[in-house]
Enzyme design. Structure first.
Site, PDB file in Angstrom:
ATOM      1  N   GLU A 115     -19.529  -4.951 -21.727  1.00  0.00           N
ATOM      2  CA  GLU A 115     -20.316  -3.725 -21.518  1.00  0.00           C
ATOM      3  C   GLU A 115     -20.030  -2.728 -22.633  1.00  0.00           C
ATOM      4  OE1 GLU A 115     -19.683  -2.315 -17.503  1.00  0.00           O
ATOM      5  OE2 GLU A 115     -20.785  -4.003 -16.644  1.00  0.00           O
ATOM      6  N   HIS A 244     -26.388   7.447 -16.668  1.00  0.00           N
ATOM      7  CA  HIS A 244     -26.482   6.036 -17.085  1.00  0.00           C
ATOM      8  C   HIS A 244     -27.739   5.900 -17.930  1.00  0.00           C
ATOM      9  CE1 HIS A 244     -26.596   1.698 -17.059  1.00  0.00           C
ATOM     10  NE2 HIS A 244     -25.430   1.668 -16.422  1.00  0.00           N
ATOM     11  N   ARG A 290     -21.510   5.309 -23.332  1.00  0.00           N
ATOM     12  CA  ARG A 290     -22.646   5.684 -22.499  1.00  0.00           C
ATOM     13  C   ARG A 290     -23.217   7.071 -22.819  1.00  0.00           C
ATOM     14  NH1 ARG A 290     -21.488   3.917 -16.429  1.00  0.00           N
ATOM     15  NH2 ARG A 290     -21.617   1.789 -17.160  1.00  0.00           N
ATOM     16  N   HIS A 351     -25.395   9.385 -12.825  1.00  0.00           N
ATOM     17  CA  HIS A 351     -24.764   8.153 -12.363  1.00  0.00           C
ATOM     18  C   HIS A 351     -23.360   8.364 -11.805  1.00  0.00           C
ATOM     19  CE1 HIS A 351     -23.982   3.851 -12.277  1.00  0.00           C
ATOM     20  NE2 HIS A 351     -22.959   3.974 -13.111  1.00  0.00           N
ATOM     21  N   ARG A 386     -16.435   8.457 -18.783  1.00  0.00           N
ATOM     22  CA  ARG A 386     -15.827   7.230 -18.234  1.00  0.00           C
ATOM     23  C   ARG A 386     -16.288   5.989 -18.993  1.00  0.00           C
ATOM     24  NH1 ARG A 386     -17.633   3.380 -14.383  1.00  0.00           N
ATOM     25  NH2 ARG A 386     -19.466   4.594 -13.885  1.00  0.00           N
TER      26      ARG A 386
HETATM   27  P1  FAD Z   1     -18.415   5.288  -2.447  1.00  0.00           P
HETATM   28  O1  FAD Z   1     -18.448   3.844  -2.647  1.00  0.00           O
HETATM   29  O2  FAD Z   1     -19.597   6.066  -2.877  1.00  0.00           O
HETATM   30  O3  FAD Z   1     -18.173   5.569  -0.902  1.00  0.00           O
HETATM   31  C1  FAD Z   1     -18.225   6.879  -0.408  1.00  0.00           C
HETATM   32  C2  FAD Z   1     -18.221   6.807   1.104  1.00  0.00           C
HETATM   33  O4  FAD Z   1     -18.017   8.099   1.666  1.00  0.00           O
HETATM   34  C3  FAD Z   1     -19.542   6.325   1.705  1.00  0.00           C
HETATM   35  O5  FAD Z   1     -19.238   5.462   2.761  1.00  0.00           O
HETATM   36  C4  FAD Z   1     -20.182   7.603   2.251  1.00  0.00           C
HETATM   37  O6  FAD Z   1     -21.078   7.407   3.303  1.00  0.00           O
HETATM   38  C5  FAD Z   1     -18.951   8.336   2.698  1.00  0.00           C
HETATM   39  N1  FAD Z   1     -19.106   9.783   2.832  1.00  0.00           N
HETATM   40  C6  FAD Z   1     -19.506  10.686   1.905  1.00  0.00           C
HETATM   41  N2  FAD Z   1     -19.456  11.923   2.422  1.00  0.00           N
HETATM   42  C7  FAD Z   1     -19.004  11.804   3.698  1.00  0.00           C
HETATM   43  C8  FAD Z   1     -18.744  12.725   4.741  1.00  0.00           C
HETATM   44  N3  FAD Z   1     -18.954  14.049   4.607  1.00  0.00           N
HETATM   45  N4  FAD Z   1     -18.296  12.243   5.930  1.00  0.00           N
HETATM   46  C9  FAD Z   1     -18.104  10.919   6.132  1.00  0.00           C
HETATM   47  N5  FAD Z   1     -18.350  10.004   5.163  1.00  0.00           N
HETATM   48  C10 FAD Z   1     -18.790  10.454   3.963  1.00  0.00           C
HETATM   49  N6  FAD Z   1     -18.511   1.397 -11.283  1.00  0.00           N
HETATM   50  C11 FAD Z   1     -17.848   0.368 -11.855  1.00  0.00           C
HETATM   51  O7  FAD Z   1     -16.645   0.464 -12.109  1.00  0.00           O
HETATM   52  N7  FAD Z   1     -18.506  -0.786 -12.132  1.00  0.00           N
HETATM   53  C12 FAD Z   1     -19.829  -0.952 -11.866  1.00  0.00           C
HETATM   54  O8  FAD Z   1     -20.385  -2.014 -12.104  1.00  0.00           O
HETATM   55  C13 FAD Z   1     -20.545   0.118 -11.283  1.00  0.00           C
HETATM   56  N8  FAD Z   1     -21.871   0.010 -11.038  1.00  0.00           N
HETATM   57  C14 FAD Z   1     -22.493   1.021 -10.371  1.00  0.00           C
HETATM   58  C15 FAD Z   1     -23.834   0.891 -10.025  1.00  0.00           C
HETATM   59  C16 FAD Z   1     -24.470   1.850  -9.280  1.00  0.00           C
HETATM   60  C17 FAD Z   1     -25.921   1.700  -8.898  1.00  0.00           C
HETATM   61  C18 FAD Z   1     -23.758   3.022  -8.885  1.00  0.00           C
HETATM   62  C19 FAD Z   1     -24.426   4.077  -8.069  1.00  0.00           C
HETATM   63  C20 FAD Z   1     -22.439   3.179  -9.266  1.00  0.00           C
HETATM   64  C21 FAD Z   1     -21.803   2.196 -10.010  1.00  0.00           C
HETATM   65  N9  FAD Z   1     -20.468   2.324 -10.383  1.00  0.00           N
HETATM   66  C22 FAD Z   1     -19.823   1.286 -10.986  1.00  0.00           C
HETATM   67  C23 FAD Z   1     -19.678   3.447  -9.916  1.00  0.00           C
HETATM   68  C24 FAD Z   1     -18.905   3.000  -8.668  1.00  0.00           C
HETATM   69  O9  FAD Z   1     -19.716   2.141  -7.901  1.00  0.00           O
HETATM   70  C25 FAD Z   1     -18.480   4.160  -7.813  1.00  0.00           C
HETATM   71  O10 FAD Z   1     -17.865   5.140  -8.596  1.00  0.00           O
HETATM   72  C26 FAD Z   1     -17.496   3.675  -6.755  1.00  0.00           C
HETATM   73  O11 FAD Z   1     -18.099   2.664  -5.989  1.00  0.00           O
HETATM   74  C27 FAD Z   1     -17.078   4.829  -5.869  1.00  0.00           C
HETATM   75  O12 FAD Z   1     -16.338   4.299  -4.815  1.00  0.00           O
HETATM   76  P2  FAD Z   1     -15.800   5.298  -3.711  1.00  0.00           P
HETATM   77  O13 FAD Z   1     -15.127   4.475  -2.681  1.00  0.00           O
HETATM   78  O14 FAD Z   1     -15.067   6.394  -4.344  1.00  0.00           O
HETATM   79  O15 FAD Z   1     -17.139   5.954  -3.110  1.00  0.00           O
HETATM   80  C1  SIN Z   2     -23.503  -0.972 -14.769  1.00  0.00           C
HETATM   81  O1  SIN Z   2     -23.546  -2.070 -14.236  1.00  0.00           O
HETATM   82  O2  SIN Z   2     -24.128  -0.682 -15.785  1.00  0.00           O
HETATM   83  C2  SIN Z   2     -22.656   0.087 -14.149  1.00  0.00           C
HETATM   84  C3  SIN Z   2     -21.298  -0.005 -14.656  1.00  0.00           C
HETATM   85  C4  SIN Z   2     -20.551   1.245 -14.409  1.00  0.00           C
HETATM   86  O3  SIN Z   2     -21.086   2.253 -13.931  1.00  0.00           O
HETATM   87  O4  SIN Z   2     -19.351   1.253 -14.717  1.00  0.00           O
END
Ligand code: FAD
Ligand code: SIN
Length: 537
Positions: A115, A244, A290, A351, A386
């Protein structure tokens, strides 16, 4: 109603679930999550998790790439720690049953993707649905675990903190602010439950929904940052919002990402005439960091007046494309775009939030018993931008470290009688018949953030944004106390506060660096600004 638990985990993405599974070995865990348990950014992650597995790679190279991407603002000690912990955390996932792609069907060797900004192949992935595979596995483990209870459609409203209890005469003063749980809205029953806990973890993810165009699911409304800030936690680097470069551009497509892995496997960016343009902007061309790719696309679109640019991978073998990117292939096909034959129309979209609640190396905030992990936290790993696929990695590493550290809090608090917390008082609030006010304010915030606080900023735009958000804030404040709380109203209140934090941080930083680009200060100012932007209530 009151529920008591050792650990309260707010959010069911990779950070919250990983923490819960490990913490359940030493106590009871309640996970509250505001929609269905799968609804988390984690579930939509495509590219994968960066970590050093290739013999040709090294920790030093991953560290260097992360530091270079962060444009001088990463905390090197944190970067070293996260990178070095990476392989062990990936092995944890494999041992739980996560099915990562292998070099061949019968091989043990992980297939490592490429990537932007990475100098080596190091993206551990499950084709183009890595997040879904991780989320599915973690939820399955949670379901099998008797020490964990998961509450869907339960939305945390605010943290239960010591100073509020002191104010109400429930406990006497302690010198350090302490967290004892949270007020949580049971959305289905429309009632507020007091969750009282010895350790509380914010793992609520990011804030993409603050922008008109985003790759994020609807849950990403910055609730954790807002709750933490209101409770007194320091917030850092909120100006660094990552856009993104490549989200699908189609009138019917909502939030669909075209993974950076597509460029990693040879995809190239083209303008409407079919000409490459990234070579004019950076020696790494389509695989530059990015912030650079997103800004270059933004500039191309402003110059040409076009609605989108194109990402073309059709020169690669069609079977390979269908096998490596099955999810992207199928999804584009539903919009009559065959990516094996034609370029994909793409635009940049909000993103990832590089800033967040300031934590130490164990995910601890400056409030006792309160931890922040995953995207909601600002740990020092990402700096001003990031590196791709470092987010899932950070969540895994910090969830584990936070469990180790919070075990001490649990031991210290084990003998303490959990506080008898006051129940939620809705006063004379009535049911709202004016939901139009909420949806209007949502739309206004998302448009103003996109137009004035987007990829390219100016002092004038930031000033306008500040004036607009202040008016909206005043309206919400009035509305908030008059009506019974609902999920939409709570999200709006949080969104408006986080918008204000982003605008304030962006206005403070009088330079351009990483993801923060201000035309009035186009250069780095290392003398004054090689530091975090920290704000607190
Ligand atoms: P999340 O996975 O967002 O979980 C947050 C949780 O908190 C959810 O369950 C939500 O419902 C809950 N929540 C929020 N507010 C409240 C509240 N007030 N009360 C109760 N529950 C609440 N990163 C990478 O490293 N590699 C990748 O390939 C990548 N691809 C991505 C693709 C997409 C489309 C997106 C959107 C992001 C991507 N990212 C990637 C970023 C990464 O996915 C996220 O930063 C990471 O998943 C965040 O994880 P988290 O557990 O912190 O939050
Ligand atoms: C992607 O698959 O392009 C997302 C990767 C990332 O947000 O780190």
């Amino acid at each position: 109603m009151e529920i008591q638990t050792d650990y309260l985990v707010i959010g069911s993405g990779i950070a919250g679930l990983t923490f819960a599974l490990e913490a359940s070995k030493s106590g009871t865990v309640a996970i509250v999550t505001k929609k269905e348990m799968m609804e988390a950014s984690t579930n939509y992650a495509q590219g994968g998790i960066s970590s050093v597995f290739d013999l040709d790679d090294s920790f030093e190279l991953h560290i260097k790439d992360t530091l270079d991407s962060g444009a001088g603002l990463c905390n090197e000690e944190v970067v070293r720690m996260v990178v070095k912990d990476g392989p062990a955390r990936i092995r944890d996932l494999i041992s739980m049953g996560v099915n990562f792609s292998r070099q061949a069907e019968d091989s043990d060797e992980l297939d490592l993707g490429m990537e932007g900004g990475h100098s080596k192949r190091r993206i551990v992935h499950t084709k183009d649905r890595t997040g879904h595979e991780v989320e599915r596995t973690l939820l399955q483990k949670v379901a099998e675990n008797d020490n964990i209870t998961i509450y869907e459609d339960h939305m945390a409203i605010d943290l239960l903190i010591q100073s509020k209890l002191v104010k109400r005469g429930i406990v006497t003063s302690e010198t350090r602010e302490t967290c004892w749980g949270a007020y949580v809205l049971d959305v289905e029953e429309s009632r507020v439950i007091t969750f009282v806990s010895r350790v509380t973890v914010l793992s609520t993810g990011g804030v993409g929904k603050i922008y008109l165009y985003t790759s994020n699911p609807d849950i990403a409304s910055g609730d954790g940052v807002a709750m933490g800030y209101r409770a007194g936690v320091k917030v850092a680097n909120m100006e660094f919002i990552q856009f993104h470069p490549t989200c699908l551009y189609h009138p019917l497509a909502k939030n669909f990402l075209i993974s950076e892995a597509v460029r990693g496997e040879g995809g190239i960016l083209l303008d409407r005439k079919g000409d490459r343009f990234m070579e004019r902007y950076h020696p790494l061309k389509d695989l530059a960091f990015r912030d650079i790719v997103a800004r270059s696309i933004d500039l191309e679109l402003k110059k040409s007046g076009d609605d989108c640019v194109y990402l073309d991978i059709s020169h690669r073998d069609a079977d390979y494309i269908r096998d490596r990117f099955p999810h992207i292939y199928e999804n584009c096909l539903t919009y009559q775009i065959d990516i094996t034959k034609e370029p994909i129309p793409v635009v940049p979209a909000a993103h990832y939030m590089c800033g967040g609640l300031l934590t130490d190396k164990n995910g601890m905030t400056d409030i006792s018993n309160l931890y922040a992990i995953g995207e909601v936290a600002c740990t020092g790993l990402h700096g001003a931008n990031r590196l791709a696929s470092n987010s899932l990695l950070e969540a895994l590493v910090y969830a584990r470290r936070a469990v180790e550290r919070s075990g001490l809090d649990l031991d210290n608090n084990r003998e303490i009688q959990l506080k008898k917390a006051p129940l939620w008082d809705s006063g004379s609030a009535t049911d709202s018949e004016e939901m139009v006010v909420v949806s209007h304010n949502w739309d206004e915030i998302r448009s103003l953030m996109w137009n004035y606080v987007g990829i390219v900023r100016t002092n004038k735009r930031l000033k306008r944004a500040k004036a607009r958000i202040e008016n909206i804030q005043a309206e919400i404040k009035e509305y908030y106390w008059d009506f019974i709380v609902s999920r939409d109203l709570l999200e709006l209140r949080n969104l408006a506060l986080v918008a204000e934090l982003i605008i304030t941080s962006a206005s403070l930083r009088k330079e351009s660096r990483g993801l923060h680009y201000n035309l009035d200060y186009p250069d780095h100012d290392n003398k004054h600004w090689k530091r975090d932007t920290v704000i607190s209530i």
